[in-house]
Design a protein around this motif. Sequence first.
Motif, PDB file in Angstrom:
ATOM      1  N   SER A   1       2.135  -5.346  -2.919  1.00 30.98           N
ATOM      2  CA  SER A   1       2.393  -4.304  -1.918  1.00 30.98           C
ATOM      3  C   SER A   1       1.454  -3.122  -2.063  1.00 30.98           C
ATOM      4  O   SER A   1       1.282  -2.363  -1.121  1.00 30.98           O
ATOM      5  CB  SER A   1       3.839  -3.859  -1.974  1.00 30.98           C
ATOM      6  N   SER A   2       0.821  -2.952  -3.226  1.00 31.12           N
ATOM      7  CA  SER A   2      -0.069  -1.792  -3.351  1.00 31.12           C
ATOM      8  C   SER A   2      -1.283  -1.947  -2.455  1.00 31.12           C
ATOM      9  O   SER A   2      -1.710  -0.988  -1.806  1.00 31.12           O
ATOM     10  CB  SER A   2      -0.498  -1.624  -4.812  1.00 31.12           C
ATOM     11  N   VAL A   3      -1.831  -3.175  -2.368  1.00 33.58           N
ATOM     12  CA  VAL A   3      -2.991  -3.393  -1.511  1.00 33.58           C
ATOM     13  C   VAL A   3      -2.639  -3.093  -0.065  1.00 33.58           C
ATOM     14  O   VAL A   3      -3.432  -2.527   0.688  1.00 33.58           O
ATOM     15  CB  VAL A   3      -3.505  -4.843  -1.669  1.00 33.58           C
TER      16      VAL A   3
ATOM     17  N   MET B   1      -0.562  -0.872   1.013  1.00 30.08           N
ATOM     18  CA  MET B   1      -0.587   0.583   1.218  1.00 30.08           C
ATOM     19  C   MET B   1      -2.020   1.098   1.314  1.00 30.08           C
ATOM     20  O   MET B   1      -2.352   1.894   2.192  1.00 30.08           O
ATOM     21  CB  MET B   1       0.122   1.292   0.055  1.00 30.08           C
ATOM     22  N   TYR B   2      -2.879   0.624   0.425  1.00 32.11           N
ATOM     23  CA  TYR B   2      -4.277   1.095   0.444  1.00 32.11           C
ATOM     24  C   TYR B   2      -4.938   0.738   1.779  1.00 32.11           C
ATOM     25  O   TYR B   2      -5.645   1.535   2.375  1.00 32.11           O
ATOM     26  CB  TYR B   2      -5.085   0.440  -0.689  1.00 32.11           C
TER      27      TYR B   2
ATOM     28  N   GLN C   1      -3.853   2.797   4.632  1.00 39.75           N
ATOM     29  CA  GLN C   1      -4.436   4.136   4.506  1.00 39.75           C
ATOM     30  C   GLN C   1      -5.849   4.149   5.107  1.00 39.75           C
ATOM     31  O   GLN C   1      -6.199   5.033   5.878  1.00 39.75           O
ATOM     32  CB  GLN C   1      -4.494   4.476   3.023  1.00 39.75           C
TER      33      GLN C   1
ATOM     34  N   TYR D   1     -10.496  -3.410  -3.807  1.00 39.89           N
ATOM     35  CA  TYR D   1      -9.706  -4.576  -3.392  1.00 39.89           C
ATOM     36  C   TYR D   1     -10.222  -5.831  -4.071  1.00 39.89           C
ATOM     37  O   TYR D   1      -9.435  -6.692  -4.488  1.00 39.89           O
ATOM     38  CB  TYR D   1      -9.739  -4.759  -1.870  1.00 39.89           C
TER      39      TYR D   1
ATOM     40  N   LEU E   1      -8.878  -5.873  -7.402  1.00 38.09           N
ATOM     41  CA  LEU E   1      -7.435  -6.170  -7.474  1.00 38.09           C
ATOM     42  C   LEU E   1      -7.150  -7.641  -7.201  1.00 38.09           C
ATOM     43  O   LEU E   1      -6.192  -8.203  -7.732  1.00 38.09           O
ATOM     44  CB  LEU E   1      -6.686  -5.321  -6.445  1.00 38.09           C
TER      45      LEU E   1
END
Lengths: 200, 410
Positions: free
Chosen positions: B160-162, B164-165, B168, B222, B225
Motif C-alpha cells: 500500500s505504500s507504493v 500512496m506514493y 501523490q 519504485y 521497492l
Amino acid sequence: MDANPEQTGGATEAVERVIRAIRERFPDAVMEETTLASGWKALVLSPKGLRDCIRLAKELGFRAFYDLTAADYWEIEPYFHVLYVLHSPDPPAKLVFQVRVPREDPVLPSIVDLFPGANWYEREVYDFYGIRFEGHPNLTRLIMPDEWIGHPLRKDYPLTEEPVQFKGHIPEKLPSEVIPKQYEPYPDRARDGDRSGGKG
Amino acid sequence: MSRERVTRAGEQKRLEERIRHTSREELDLQRVGVDQETGRETMLLNMGPQHPSTHGVLRLVIELDGEMIVSCKPVIGYLHTGIEKECEYRTYHQVVPLIDRQDYLSPLNEEMGYVLAVEKLLGIEPPKRAQYIRVMCAELSRIASHLVWLGTSALELNVSSVFMYCFQDRERVLDLFEMVSGARMFPRYFRIGGVMRDLPRRGFVESVRTFLKDLRRNLQKYHGLLTNNPIWKMRNVGIARITAEQCYAYGVTGPILRATGVAYDVRKAFPYSSYQDFEFEIPTQTAGDAYARYLVRMAEMEQSARIVEQVLERLPDGPIVVEDPKIRKPHPHRGLFVPPGKSYVTVESPRGEKGYFVASDGSNKPLRVRMRSPSFAHVQALPLLIEEAYLADCVVAIASIDPVLGDVDR
C-alpha cells in the motif's frame, strides 16, 4: 527519426499487394476501392466475397484483427456500413474492408473462426445494430442487458433524454435540441456529397 | 505445475487448443459440478462486479477446480453509458467532453484521437505549437495513467505504500492539467484545430520541469521497492503469459504486445501530431508475463518524461489554433459543418492502440463516432491469461492488463 519513408513505403506496398491479390483472385467481390479521409485504403466488398477476401488478406500478412464496427446510414440510404479493420504486424499497415448490409434483413457471415478476437466485436455490432453474423458460436447481447428490446445505435432508435435542470429552471428544449441537426446552407454540398467513400 | 512448459511443440499445440477453446465454447453451466467419470468437481465463482480488484465493474464468472481456474467468462456492460449514441446528437465541438469520460484515466490521449479524426475529415492540420502542446499533454496523461496502474497493481498485492506514493505523483500531473485547462480529471483541453488556450505564462514550464525531476527520482524509488523485491517477483514472474500470435488474434496492443517482444508503437509506426520530431525508444520485453508488462510500463514512463522534456526545449512560438474562423470559433447556434466522409485514426493510449472512427454526412453533428478501445480487446483476451492458473493470480492478471471499464463499456 523512425517516420522514415522506407517504413511507410513498405506499408503502402503491403497494402497494394493485398489489394492486387484480392482483385485477381476475387474480382467479383470487390465493388469499389476508396481511401478514407485519414489515408487508409478501404475496399468496398460484397457480403458474399467478404470471408474469402479476409482469409486471403490474413494469409498475406494481415494476420492481426483490429476492429469491426458499423454505421447506420438511415435517411441517406437503406444500408448499414460495416467496417473491418485488419492490421499487418510486419510492416505495420492497416487495411479496411467495408461492406454494405441492407437495413431490412441485415445478415453477414461471421469471421470468428478466422479471428477469434472478432467474437466480442460481432456480438457488440449485433447488440447495437441488430446485424446477425451467421456462424457465430454465441450471438447474444454483450453490453446491453439480455432482455433489452431494440438495437440502440440504429438511427430510428430514439435517444432518451431529459431537460437539464439548472437552479430549479427547466428549459423547454432537450439537450440535443439546443443546437438542432442541420446541413450547411450550400445546396451543392449539403445533400449530394460523396457519402459512401472518403474525401477522394 | 501448469506454468512449466514441457516442449515447444507441445506448447504450440496447447496454444492452438486454447485459442480454439475460448473462441468456440462459452462457459457451460451444465458442465459445472461433479464429473462422474473423472470424479473431478468444479464450482462456480462470481468475481465482481463490485470486487475491489476489478478496476471498476468487471464481472468474471470463474469455474474453479480447487484453486485452479478451469474456465473464465468476463461479463461486461455494467458501466455502459451510451456515449457513442450521445455523440451522434452533439455538435462536433460538444463531443470532446464526452470523449473525456470514457477512459477517465488518460483523457487527453482520448481527445487526441477524436480531434485528429475530425481534423482529417476537415483536411486541416493544427499549427506546430498546438501539436507540440498536445504531445506534451498526452505524455503527461500517459505518466498519470501509468502511475495509477502502478499504484493499484501494487495495492492489489498489498504494497500500500507504493499506492500512496504513486497517487501523490499523479496528483501533481493533475495539478498541471488544472494549470493549463482549469480542470483536473476531464480537461477537455484539445479543440478541433488546436488547443483551447495557450500554456500559462508564469510558472508552468518550471512546474513541469520540477515534476519531471521528482518523477525520475521517484521512479528509482519504485524500482527499489518493487523490481528486485522477491515477493513482487514471486507474484509476477511467469504469471498471466501471452504470446505475440495470441495478441494478434485477439487484437491486443500496447504494453501487453510490447512485453511479448514486438516493438510496435503507433507513435513510431504511424506518427501523428509531430511525434516524429522527438527522440524516444520503444521499450520491449520478451517474456510476455505480468513482470515483463511491469518493466515495459516503468520504462515507458521514463520515455514519456524524455518526450516532455524535448517538447519544453523545442516549443515553437506561434498560434495555438488554426486561422479559419469557422473552425476556431464555430457559430454558437449552428456549430461546425464537416464535409461528408469517413475517417479512422489510431493513437497510442496508455493501454494500447485506440482507434477513432468518425463518419460525417455533411451536417453539424457526426453520423457516427466509434471508439475502438484497447481495454475491450484486452478484457476479451483475459481468459487466455488466467485459465489454468491459480485464483490468486487472477488479481495479478487483471492488474497487469490495466483495463478501464469506462473504456470497455463506453
